[in-house]
Motif scaffolding. Structure first.
Motif, PDB file in Angstrom:
ATOM      1  N   PHE A 131     -81.241 -30.469 -19.302  1.00  0.00           N
ATOM      2  CA  PHE A 131     -81.169 -31.304 -18.028  1.00  0.00           C
ATOM      3  C   PHE A 131     -80.156 -32.325 -19.017  1.00  0.00           C
ATOM      4  O   PHE A 131     -79.096 -32.752 -18.286  1.00  0.00           O
ATOM      5  N   ARG A 132     -80.270 -32.603 -20.135  1.00  0.00           N
ATOM      6  CA  ARG A 132     -79.211 -33.724 -20.692  1.00  0.00           C
ATOM      7  C   ARG A 132     -77.862 -32.988 -21.003  1.00  0.00           C
ATOM      8  O   ARG A 132     -77.052 -33.506 -20.428  1.00  0.00           O
ATOM      9  N   ARG A 133     -77.804 -31.725 -21.298  1.00  0.00           N
ATOM     10  CA  ARG A 133     -76.703 -30.999 -21.322  1.00  0.00           C
ATOM     11  C   ARG A 133     -75.937 -30.948 -20.067  1.00  0.00           C
ATOM     12  O   ARG A 133     -74.899 -31.251 -19.847  1.00  0.00           O
ATOM     13  N   ILE A 134     -76.598 -30.502 -19.110  1.00  0.00           N
ATOM     14  CA  ILE A 134     -75.930 -30.526 -17.718  1.00  0.00           C
ATOM     15  C   ILE A 134     -75.341 -31.894 -17.219  1.00  0.00           C
ATOM     16  O   ILE A 134     -74.374 -32.046 -16.758  1.00  0.00           O
ATOM     17  N   TYR A 135     -76.233 -32.655 -17.371  1.00  0.00           N
ATOM     18  CA  TYR A 135     -76.062 -34.184 -16.782  1.00  0.00           C
ATOM     19  C   TYR A 135     -74.594 -34.707 -17.418  1.00  0.00           C
ATOM     20  O   TYR A 135     -73.780 -35.138 -17.020  1.00  0.00           O
ATOM     21  N   LYS A 136     -74.710 -34.285 -18.863  1.00  0.00           N
ATOM     22  CA  LYS A 136     -73.554 -34.758 -19.783  1.00  0.00           C
ATOM     23  C   LYS A 136     -72.159 -33.821 -19.412  1.00  0.00           C
ATOM     24  O   LYS A 136     -71.180 -34.593 -19.096  1.00  0.00           O
ATOM     25  N   ARG A 137     -72.420 -32.686 -18.950  1.00  0.00           N
ATOM     26  CA  ARG A 137     -70.920 -32.006 -18.407  1.00  0.00           C
ATOM     27  C   ARG A 137     -70.737 -32.625 -17.156  1.00  0.00           C
ATOM     28  O   ARG A 137     -69.513 -32.794 -16.854  1.00  0.00           O
ATOM     29  N   LEU A 138     -71.770 -32.856 -16.155  1.00  0.00           N
ATOM     30  CA  LEU A 138     -71.370 -33.105 -14.810  1.00  0.00           C
ATOM     31  C   LEU A 138     -70.894 -34.740 -14.499  1.00  0.00           C
ATOM     32  O   LEU A 138     -70.104 -35.081 -13.693  1.00  0.00           O
ATOM     33  N   TYR A 139     -71.673 -35.448 -15.410  1.00  0.00           N
ATOM     34  CA  TYR A 139     -71.401 -36.943 -15.619  1.00  0.00           C
ATOM     35  C   TYR A 139     -71.061 -37.587 -16.679  1.00  0.00           C
ATOM     36  O   TYR A 139     -71.609 -38.464 -17.230  1.00  0.00           O
ATOM     37  N   ALA A 140     -70.177 -37.024 -17.169  1.00  0.00           N
ATOM     38  CA  ALA A 140     -69.677 -37.462 -18.604  1.00  0.00           C
ATOM     39  C   ALA A 140     -69.296 -39.186 -18.766  1.00  0.00           C
ATOM     40  O   ALA A 140     -69.689 -39.802 -19.634  1.00  0.00           O
ATOM     41  N   ASP A 141     -68.927 -39.739 -17.634  1.00  0.00           N
ATOM     42  CA  ASP A 141     -68.593 -41.320 -17.571  1.00  0.00           C
ATOM     43  C   ASP A 141     -69.982 -41.956 -17.455  1.00  0.00           C
ATOM     44  O   ASP A 141     -70.128 -43.272 -17.671  1.00  0.00           O
ATOM     45  N   ASN A 142     -70.960 -41.366 -17.188  1.00  0.00           N
ATOM     46  CA  ASN A 142     -72.205 -42.001 -16.865  1.00  0.00           C
ATOM     47  C   ASN A 142     -73.356 -41.858 -17.898  1.00  0.00           C
ATOM     48  O   ASN A 142     -74.391 -41.507 -17.821  1.00  0.00           O
ATOM     49  N   ILE A 143     -72.901 -41.543 -19.253  1.00  0.00           N
ATOM     50  CA  ILE A 143     -73.680 -40.843 -20.214  1.00  0.00           C
ATOM     51  C   ILE A 143     -74.785 -42.044 -20.545  1.00  0.00           C
ATOM     52  O   ILE A 143     -74.634 -43.025 -20.582  1.00  0.00           O
ATOM     53  N   ILE A 144     -76.062 -41.534 -20.666  1.00  0.00           N
ATOM     54  CA  ILE A 144     -77.284 -42.328 -20.711  1.00  0.00           C
ATOM     55  C   ILE A 144     -77.399 -42.711 -22.196  1.00  0.00           C
ATOM     56  O   ILE A 144     -77.362 -41.983 -22.942  1.00  0.00           O
TER      57      ILE A 144
END
Length: 126
Positions: free
Chosen positions: A113-126
């Motif tokens: 999930f983290r890897r997908i999220y990072k790819r799709l929402y790079a500007d919103n990294i948690i």
């Protein structure tokens, strides 16, 4: 899976034949067969399309029982889907429509999930 079936799957040009074999024979596939299918799909699916579809398919059938296969397919799809054509559907298909509302917890709990999220929402990294 017979040796002849495996030989035929090795000729798969893009992953579709392997995906169809998995979908049509899921009740007959031993864990070793599923591993071979994933290995073949990893080799031939250059875009991650069929890996993402297979992950969603296995998740719909039995997310706990196929967990290792799903994780491997998702990891491969993340690596291959450079244009992010399949990752958005994969994210929602595996984690649910509201998964973005729970992104912080999911990023901490699930590496894919983290890897997908990072790819799709790079500007919103948690």
């Amino acid at each position: 899976m017979t040796e002849n079936e495996l030989k035929e799957l090795r000729r798969d040009p893009d992953g579709l034949i392997t995906y169809e074999y998995l979908a049509n024979h899921i009740g007959e596939c031993a864990p070793d067969d599923i591993d071979r299918l994933i290995d073949n799909m990893t080799r031939v699916d250059l875009s991650g399309q069929f890996m993402a579809s297979a992950a969603r398919y296995l998740n719909a059938i039995d997310p706990d029982g196929y967990s290792p296969a799903i994780k491997a397919l998702v990891a491969g799809a993340i690596d291959k889907d450079r244009e992010h054509r399949y990752l958005p559907d994969l994210l929602k298909g595996l984690y649910g429509e509201g998964c973005l509302d729970d992104a912080e917890r999911l990023c901490a709990a699930d590496d894919n999930f983290r890897r997908i999220y990072k790819r799709l929402y790079a500007d919103n990294i948690i």
